[in-house]
Design a protein around this motif. Structure first.
Motif, PDB file in Angstrom:
ATOM      1  N   VAL A 246       2.228  -1.372   8.605  1.00 48.85           N
ATOM      2  CA  VAL A 246       0.969  -0.959   7.955  1.00 48.85           C
ATOM      3  C   VAL A 246       1.093  -1.262   6.466  1.00 48.85           C
ATOM      4  N   ASN A 247       0.098  -1.976   5.918  1.00 52.79           N
ATOM      5  CA  ASN A 247       0.174  -2.449   4.539  1.00 52.79           C
ATOM      6  C   ASN A 247      -1.000  -1.999   3.688  1.00 52.79           C
ATOM      7  N   PHE A 248      -0.772  -1.987   2.368  1.00 52.26           N
ATOM      8  CA  PHE A 248      -1.856  -1.731   1.413  1.00 52.26           C
ATOM      9  C   PHE A 248      -2.991  -2.726   1.659  1.00 52.26           C
ATOM     10  N   GLY A 249      -2.623  -3.961   2.003  1.00 53.65           N
ATOM     11  CA  GLY A 249      -3.622  -4.997   2.279  1.00 53.65           C
ATOM     12  C   GLY A 249      -4.567  -4.611   3.413  1.00 53.65           C
ATOM     13  N   ASP A 250      -4.093  -3.783   4.376  1.00 49.93           N
ATOM     14  CA  ASP A 250      -4.972  -3.339   5.469  1.00 49.93           C
ATOM     15  C   ASP A 250      -6.115  -2.476   4.924  1.00 49.93           C
ATOM     16  N   LEU A 251      -5.803  -1.728   3.842  1.00 52.34           N
ATOM     17  CA  LEU A 251      -6.870  -0.924   3.203  1.00 52.34           C
ATOM     18  C   LEU A 251      -7.906  -1.856   2.589  1.00 52.34           C
ATOM     19  N   LEU A 252      -7.402  -2.908   1.905  1.00 54.84           N
ATOM     20  CA  LEU A 252      -8.322  -3.836   1.227  1.00 54.84           C
ATOM     21  C   LEU A 252      -9.187  -4.573   2.245  1.00 54.84           C
ATOM     22  N   VAL A 253      -8.554  -5.035   3.336  1.00 51.02           N
ATOM     23  CA  VAL A 253      -9.284  -5.785   4.371  1.00 51.02           C
ATOM     24  C   VAL A 253     -10.370  -4.907   4.992  1.00 51.02           C
ATOM     25  N   THR A 254     -10.016  -3.675   5.338  1.00 50.29           N
ATOM     26  CA  THR A 254     -10.979  -2.803   6.027  1.00 50.29           C
ATOM     27  C   THR A 254     -12.030  -2.232   5.077  1.00 50.29           C
ATOM     28  N   ALA A 255     -11.765  -2.340   3.765  1.00 51.87           N
ATOM     29  CA  ALA A 255     -12.778  -1.902   2.786  1.00 51.87           C
ATOM     30  C   ALA A 255     -13.681  -3.064   2.397  1.00 51.87           C
ATOM     31  N   GLY A 256     -13.349  -4.273   2.879  1.00 47.77           N
ATOM     32  CA  GLY A 256     -14.112  -5.473   2.493  1.00 47.77           C
ATOM     33  C   GLY A 256     -13.779  -5.921   1.088  1.00 47.77           C
TER      34      GLY A 256
ATOM     35  N   GLU B 171      -4.745   7.772  10.716  1.00 46.79           N
ATOM     36  CA  GLU B 171      -3.836   8.668   9.984  1.00 46.79           C
ATOM     37  C   GLU B 171      -2.832   7.846   9.153  1.00 46.79           C
ATOM     38  N   ALA B 172      -2.332   6.758   9.752  1.00 45.26           N
ATOM     39  CA  ALA B 172      -1.354   5.912   9.049  1.00 45.26           C
ATOM     40  C   ALA B 172      -2.004   5.278   7.815  1.00 45.26           C
ATOM     41  N   LEU B 173      -3.223   4.777   7.973  1.00 44.73           N
ATOM     42  CA  LEU B 173      -3.924   4.166   6.834  1.00 44.73           C
ATOM     43  C   LEU B 173      -4.251   5.208   5.763  1.00 44.73           C
ATOM     44  N   ALA B 174      -4.591   6.422   6.217  1.00 42.25           N
ATOM     45  CA  ALA B 174      -4.905   7.491   5.253  1.00 42.25           C
ATOM     46  C   ALA B 174      -3.672   7.815   4.408  1.00 42.25           C
TER      47      ALA B 174
ATOM     48  N   LEU C 239     -16.500  -1.741   8.417  1.00 39.39           N
ATOM     49  CA  LEU C 239     -15.774  -1.664   7.147  1.00 39.39           C
ATOM     50  C   LEU C 239     -16.090  -0.348   6.452  1.00 39.39           C
ATOM     51  N   GLY C 240     -15.167   0.107   5.616  1.00 35.95           N
ATOM     52  CA  GLY C 240     -15.445   1.329   4.851  1.00 35.95           C
ATOM     53  C   GLY C 240     -14.172   1.933   4.304  1.00 35.95           C
ATOM     54  N   GLU C 241     -14.337   3.012   3.534  1.00 34.90           N
ATOM     55  CA  GLU C 241     -13.187   3.728   2.976  1.00 34.90           C
ATOM     56  C   GLU C 241     -13.342   5.221   3.283  1.00 34.90           C
TER      57      GLU C 241
END
Ligand SMILES: NC(=O)c1ccc[n+]([C@@H]2O[C@H](COP(=O)([O-])OP(=O)(O)OC[C@H]3O[C@@H](n4cnc5c(N)ncnc54)[C@H](OP(=O)(O)O)[C@@H]3O)[C@@H](O)[C@H]2O)c1
Length: 333
Positions: free
Chosen positions: A39-49, A308-311, A9-11
């Motif tokens: 690819v969703n905003f939620g993927d950022l939240l999930v991978t950031a914990g 890159e997509a998440l960034a 996990l991380g940002e």
């Protein structure tokens, strides 16, 4: 099979493309060979914990996608091998992969004539926005709809759905170039929240009344402005908090403005109501088939380009939706 796996996990998080075990379908499940995942905003939240449901690495990312059914478990009567389907898998995710095994209740048939890679990013955004506007707020023809965060995934879907439902749409955001694109996609008016006083501008555009429905996936100051720019008897849809601050609705303004502040928890709705969800998706897909709704794909990426997509999502560079394609998806385009 090949999958995009979150290993830390991380940002930003650590994402690795690796071999991942394939699973045969159990009772009531199907296995789907995926062409692409959204690819969703939620993927950022999930991978950031920071998502409400915490996942422990390693796990395969991706909530939604489109592909072809390759196997059906016992008791599955709605699908057969070879069917083209759209899937949404809120609880398990696992759609950034060559294939996914999931309950048949989380899939719907894709009508002929729609490319799977074009529709892979459709269920979450269009489902959320339609659930919010049609089911929760009962947006009516001729009403004024203010869509905040309008260049984003759910925002742009709300703009398109608002127009489809006969509303006048005021779209807001913080970037002129993105707002120009939103206008091209159908918004009647655009307001830049960085350079214009948001509530005042919406009141000006509505001859002082305010919007009948305010759709808010941003929260924070944008929600506060929505409280001041929604008409008497109006509805404010709480959709998300992309801006970071979870706002509070002052009860005195709710009282004297005769406002309804309405939550739109689409994930919970899909889990609790699989059949109404499938019906909602079929309604929307029919609008895509006949050309009324046109989802906007910002960019297509390979699995290896997932970071890159998440960034791009993190940096607010996306207009509409990014998709990650499997080898099958790349062969389709
Ligand atoms: N209720 C539900 O079931 C549901 C379903 C899906 C998503 N959501 C939530 O809805 C929100 C938006 O999701 P999305 O997929 O549309 O995200 P997105 O594609 O990243 O779009 C978010 C938009 O919000 C605006 N924004 C304003 N401040 C921001 C900030 N500090 N960081 C990022 N964006 C900011 C951006 O527009 P500008 O750059 O123009 O300001 C951006 O276009 C998220 O909170 C997500 O978790 C809720």
């Amino acid at each position: 099979m090949k999958a995009v796996v979150c290993t830390a996990l991380g940002e930003p998080p650590q994402l690795t493309v690796m071999e991942w075990p394939s699973r045969p379908p159990g009772t009531g499940e199907i296995r789907v060979a995926l062409h692409a995942g959204g690819v969703n905003f939620g993927d950022l939240l999930v991978t950031a914990g920071r998502y409400q449901v915490k996942l422990t690495p390693p796990f395969v990312l991706g909530t939604e996608g489109a592909g072809v059914v390759t196997a059906c478990g016992v008791g599955v009567t709605r699908f057969k091998e070879g069917d083209r389907v759209l899937v949404q898998n809120n609880d398990v995710r696992a759609c950034f992969a060559d294939e996914v095994t999931l309950p048949a209740a989380r899939a719907v048939l894709v009508p002929p004539g729609i490319r799977l890679t074009d529709i892979a990013g459709f269920p979450l955004n269009f489902g959320t926005s339609y659930y919010a506007l049609a089911v929760r707020a009962r947006l009516a023809q001729g009403e004024v709809l203010a869509v905040h965060g309008a260049s984003g995934g759910v925002g742009l879907a709300a703009v398109k759905l608002g127009k489809m439902m006969g509303a006048t749409v005021i779209a807001t955001g913080s970037d002129d170039a993105k707002l120009r694109a939103v206008k091209t996609e159908g918004a009647d008016y655009v307001v830049n929240v960085r350079t214009e006083p948001l509530a005042k501008r919406i009141r000006e555009l509505t001859q002082g009344r305010g919007a009948d429905v305010s759709f808010d996936p941003v929260g924070g100051d944008v929600f506060d402005a929505a409280m001041r720019s929604t008409a008497i008897d109006g509805r404010i849809l709480v959709v998300g908090f992309a801006g970071g601050r979870i706002p509070a609705a002052p009860a005195n303004k709710v009282l004297f403005g005769a406002l309804s502040v309405i939550g739109a928890p689409y994930g919970g709705f899909t889990q609790r109501n699989p059949e109404p969800w499938a019906e909602l998706m079929r309604t929307l897909l029919e609008q895509v088939r006949c050309g009324v709704l046109k989802p906007l794909i910002h960019r297509r990426f390979t699995f290896e380009q997932a970071p890159e997509a998440l960034a791009l999502v993190r940096e607010r560079q996306v207009i509409g939706k990014c998709v990650l394609m499997s080898a099958r998806g790349m062969a389709e385009t």
